[in-house]
Design a protein around this motif. Sequence first.
Motif, mmCIF file in Angstrom:
data_model
loop_
_atom_site.group_PDB
_atom_site.id
_atom_site.type_symbol
_atom_site.label_atom_id
_atom_site.label_comp_id
_atom_site.label_asym_id
_atom_site.label_seq_id
_atom_site.Cartn_x
_atom_site.Cartn_y
_atom_site.Cartn_z
ATOM 1 N N THR A 198 57.053 -16.915 -44.700
ATOM 2 C CA THR A 198 56.592 -18.243 -45.101
ATOM 3 C C THR A 198 55.850 -18.202 -46.436
ATOM 4 O O THR A 198 55.690 -19.240 -47.088
ATOM 5 C CB THR A 198 55.682 -18.853 -44.024
ATOM 6 O OG1 THR A 198 54.505 -18.038 -43.853
ATOM 7 C CG2 THR A 198 56.412 -18.952 -42.692
ATOM 8 N N LYS A 199 55.421 -17.019 -46.840
ATOM 9 C CA LYS A 199 54.748 -16.857 -48.135
ATOM 10 C C LYS A 199 55.747 -16.731 -49.277
ATOM 11 O O LYS A 199 55.360 -16.720 -50.445
ATOM 12 C CB LYS A 199 53.853 -15.616 -48.104
ATOM 13 C CG LYS A 199 52.771 -15.637 -47.032
ATOM 14 C CD LYS A 199 51.981 -14.342 -47.042
ATOM 15 C CE LYS A 199 50.949 -14.304 -45.934
ATOM 16 N NZ LYS A 199 50.195 -13.008 -45.924
ATOM 17 N N TYR A 200 57.033 -16.607 -48.934
ATOM 18 C CA TYR A 200 58.083 -16.411 -49.935
ATOM 19 C C TYR A 200 59.143 -17.500 -49.754
ATOM 20 O O TYR A 200 60.198 -17.275 -49.157
ATOM 21 C CB TYR A 200 58.717 -15.027 -49.786
ATOM 22 C CG TYR A 200 57.751 -13.879 -49.943
ATOM 23 C CD1 TYR A 200 57.465 -13.348 -51.192
ATOM 24 C CD2 TYR A 200 57.101 -13.329 -48.829
ATOM 25 C CE1 TYR A 200 56.577 -12.295 -51.347
ATOM 26 C CE2 TYR A 200 56.204 -12.280 -48.968
ATOM 27 C CZ TYR A 200 55.947 -11.769 -50.229
ATOM 28 O OH TYR A 200 55.060 -10.723 -50.371
ATOM 29 N N PRO A 201 58.880 -18.698 -50.282
ATOM 30 C CA PRO A 201 59.795 -19.828 -50.052
ATOM 31 C C PRO A 201 61.187 -19.627 -50.638
ATOM 32 O O PRO A 201 62.123 -20.319 -50.207
ATOM 33 C CB PRO A 201 59.076 -21.001 -50.733
ATOM 34 C CG PRO A 201 58.143 -20.371 -51.715
ATOM 35 C CD PRO A 201 57.715 -19.087 -51.092
ATOM 36 N N ASN A 202 61.334 -18.721 -51.565
ATOM 37 C CA ASN A 202 62.644 -18.498 -52.176
ATOM 38 C C ASN A 202 63.420 -17.359 -51.525
ATOM 39 O O ASN A 202 64.506 -17.010 -51.971
ATOM 40 C CB ASN A 202 62.492 -18.231 -53.681
ATOM 41 C CG ASN A 202 61.939 -19.430 -54.418
ATOM 42 O OD1 ASN A 202 62.318 -20.568 -54.119
ATOM 43 N ND2 ASN A 202 61.038 -19.198 -55.354
ATOM 44 N N MET A 203 62.858 -16.777 -50.483
ATOM 45 C CA MET A 203 63.572 -15.779 -49.683
ATOM 46 C C MET A 203 63.964 -16.431 -48.355
ATOM 47 O O MET A 203 63.109 -16.944 -47.647
ATOM 48 C CB MET A 203 62.700 -14.544 -49.422
ATOM 49 C CG MET A 203 62.540 -13.628 -50.625
ATOM 50 S SD MET A 203 61.335 -12.283 -50.339
ATOM 51 C CE MET A 203 62.095 -11.399 -48.978
ATOM 52 N N LYS A 204 65.237 -16.399 -48.019
ATOM 53 C CA LYS A 204 65.719 -17.053 -46.808
ATOM 54 C C LYS A 204 66.318 -16.036 -45.840
ATOM 55 O O LYS A 204 67.261 -15.326 -46.187
ATOM 56 C CB LYS A 204 66.774 -18.107 -47.146
ATOM 57 C CG LYS A 204 67.306 -18.835 -45.905
ATOM 58 C CD LYS A 204 68.411 -19.819 -46.263
ATOM 59 C CE LYS A 204 68.947 -20.502 -44.997
ATOM 60 N NZ LYS A 204 70.066 -21.430 -45.311
ATOM 61 N N LEU A 205 65.755 -15.973 -44.639
ATOM 62 C CA LEU A 205 66.329 -15.124 -43.596
ATOM 63 C C LEU A 205 67.524 -15.853 -42.995
ATOM 64 O O LEU A 205 67.367 -16.875 -42.327
ATOM 65 C CB LEU A 205 65.284 -14.829 -42.518
ATOM 66 C CG LEU A 205 65.755 -14.018 -41.309
ATOM 67 C CD1 LEU A 205 66.209 -12.631 -41.733
ATOM 68 C CD2 LEU A 205 64.647 -13.919 -40.257
#
Length: 354
Positions: A198-205
């Motif tokens: 959630t701290k990395y909005p541009n990383m999507k699991l």
Amino acid sequence: MISLRKRGLLGVVAAASVLAFLPACSSSDTPTTSGSAGAGGLKSGLTIYFIPKDTQNPYEVIADQGGQKALTELGGKVVVSSGTQDTAAAQIPSIQAAIQAHANAIVIAGNDPSALCPSLNQAAGAGIKIVSFDSDVNCGSSPDHLFINQANTEQIGTSEVSLLASEIGSKGQIAILSAAASATNQNAWIKYMKQELTKYPNMKLVTTVYGNDDPATSLQVLQGLLSAYPNLRGIISPTTVGISTAAQYLDTHKNLLSHLTLTGLGLPSQMRKYVEDGTVAKFELWNPSNLGYLAGYAAAALASGTASLTPGSKFSGGSLGSYTVLAPAAGTGPSVVLGPPTVFDKTNISQFNF
């Protein structure tokens, strides 16, 4: 004898390692506890059953060897007994064997958080002390047991995400290649990974896939993952079998490295080649031998009555020093933490042999 089924070279090598050092895993083994004081006031002649996730996983083999070292120091013995698949059903016969052998303690890496509890309750009712390590069991207060945690659970999950984020610029599609869907430790780490993301909005699991700590299955789900997500930027594999299988595949498909990064939890001995040739930049782990060693000392202390599950209770971890039982928290019962994981890269991997 341990049955060798086809699981690739890693399985054969690991099984050979087991056969090289283990005593016979017979349900007729009967301990000869003398009751005399051994090292640190612990009883000598203890028999402790180590029940790993399976007997062919190299990580589990190393951990069991650590337990063997601890009990050798204490004048006792370890019996390693489990199946060749990461299921609760494969472990239950070993719990029954420990009961029949009147073992003093069981040290188990749970393949399922709750399915093992009835059998472990039966063992506890027979006076056998229960210790879980690597992957906890969630039996509530029955039976009471001590969890030997390899590292702080939250720290493992968050650090895995941080490692990958630093390598891919904190953006892009990522996936998790896990072990068994029921593995307590994997699920706990993944929970914290998702929180950290959630701290990395541009990383999507995009997905989590499960290789069941089997090289062939791990390879199959990896190939499916790469086919389904051609733009995947990163993979976290918090399992030594998964990360080594993925690294081996990427090592022979170097074109994927132009856009794909792999990290996770791995054995330095298995991952050294891939770090040195640039297939993997960084990964982390603790020493599984130390984990098994600490579990062996904890089991011996509980069986000797020199330690308890009361928060603040202290016991000797042999050459690792003194450990203090932590209070239950966040769904985990009484536990101790081995210590923080080590990050491996080109600068230090040659220093580690496990």
